[in-house]
Design a protein around this motif. Structure first.
Motif, short mmCIF file in Angstrom:
data_model
loop_
_atom_site.label_atom_id
_atom_site.label_comp_id
_atom_site.label_asym_id
_atom_site.label_seq_id
_atom_site.Cartn_x
_atom_site.Cartn_y
_atom_site.Cartn_z
N PHE A 36 15.80 -49.25 14.92
CA PHE A 36 17.33 -49.01 14.75
C PHE A 36 17.74 -47.89 15.59
O PHE A 36 16.96 -46.99 16.10
CB PHE A 36 17.22 -48.16 13.31
N THR A 37 18.99 -48.15 16.26
CA THR A 37 19.62 -47.15 16.88
C THR A 37 20.08 -46.25 15.93
O THR A 37 20.01 -46.41 14.59
CB THR A 37 20.61 -47.37 17.73
N LEU A 41 21.32 -47.07 12.00
CA LEU A 41 20.60 -46.24 10.88
C LEU A 41 21.84 -45.69 9.97
O LEU A 41 21.58 -45.88 8.70
CB LEU A 41 19.83 -45.24 11.39
N GLY A 42 22.99 -45.29 10.53
CA GLY A 42 24.00 -44.93 9.68
C GLY A 42 24.63 -45.72 8.73
O GLY A 42 25.20 -45.57 7.75
N GLU A 43 24.24 -46.84 8.97
CA GLU A 43 24.85 -48.08 8.10
C GLU A 43 24.11 -48.05 6.77
O GLU A 43 24.46 -48.40 5.47
CB GLU A 43 24.64 -49.44 8.65
N PRO A 76 18.86 -31.79 -3.73
CA PRO A 76 17.78 -30.61 -3.71
C PRO A 76 17.76 -29.99 -2.53
O PRO A 76 17.41 -28.86 -2.13
CB PRO A 76 16.56 -31.24 -4.10
N ALA A 77 18.05 -30.74 -1.33
CA ALA A 77 18.09 -30.31 0.05
C ALA A 77 19.41 -29.88 0.62
O ALA A 77 19.71 -29.66 1.72
CB ALA A 77 17.22 -31.30 1.02
N GLY A 78 20.19 -29.55 -0.38
CA GLY A 78 21.67 -29.18 0.13
C GLY A 78 22.71 -30.25 0.46
O GLY A 78 23.38 -29.92 1.24
N GLY A 79 22.50 -31.32 -0.03
CA GLY A 79 23.32 -32.52 0.20
C GLY A 79 22.96 -33.49 1.47
O GLY A 79 23.79 -33.69 2.20
N LEU A 80 21.66 -33.31 1.97
CA LEU A 80 21.27 -34.33 2.97
C LEU A 80 21.60 -35.68 2.81
O LEU A 80 21.60 -36.09 1.55
CB LEU A 80 19.77 -34.12 3.54
N GLU A 81 22.07 -36.37 3.65
CA GLU A 81 22.78 -37.70 3.71
C GLU A 81 21.81 -38.54 4.30
O GLU A 81 21.31 -38.55 5.26
CB GLU A 81 24.26 -37.93 4.13
N ALA A 82 21.50 -39.96 3.58
CA ALA A 82 20.84 -40.85 4.22
C ALA A 82 21.35 -41.58 5.29
O ALA A 82 22.62 -41.22 5.46
CB ALA A 82 20.39 -42.07 3.18
#
Length: 111
Positions: A36-37, A41-43, A76-82
């Motif tokens: 993945f680039t 990955l952002g998709e 739990p981690a303050g809103g980390l995004e996948a």
């Protein structure tokens, strides 16, 4: 004679049930083989039916079915995004990288 016919008949049915198809993975690319680039990955952000993937130390993990990553957000981690590389964030996390051990890997992050 009847017993012999029953055994032969059972064997034929067993072989038929097995299908006789040759199973091979030659040429099949599994998800674990994907590279993945960061843009690709952002998709995988866990939104709108997308899978949720995160990268840590160059490995891409599937967090889609992880409760703490519901809808692609790790509250739990303050809103980390996948859909992103969280190598730095996991180093600061109280759980460290131990939580990654049981997650399915889907590929690697292109350098």
């Amino acid at each position: 004679m009847n017993k012999l016919l029953m055994v032969l008949g059972s064997s034929v049915m067993l072989l038929a049930a097995c299908g006789g198809e040759e199973v091979t993975d030659e040429g099949d690319e599994t998800e674990e083989d994907q590279e993945f680039t960061l843009e690709e990955l952002g998709e995988y952000d866990g939104q709108d039916g997308n899978e949720a993937y995160v990268a840590v130390d160059g490995v891409v993990y599937d967090v889609t079915d992880v409760e703490e990553w519901e809808d692609g957000v790790h509250d739990p981690a303050g809103g980390l995004e996948a859909g992103d590389d969280h190598t730095e964030e996991i180093e600061e996390a109280p759980h460290g990288t131990d939580v990654l051990e049981d997650l399915p890997t889907v590929g690697t992050l292109e350098e």
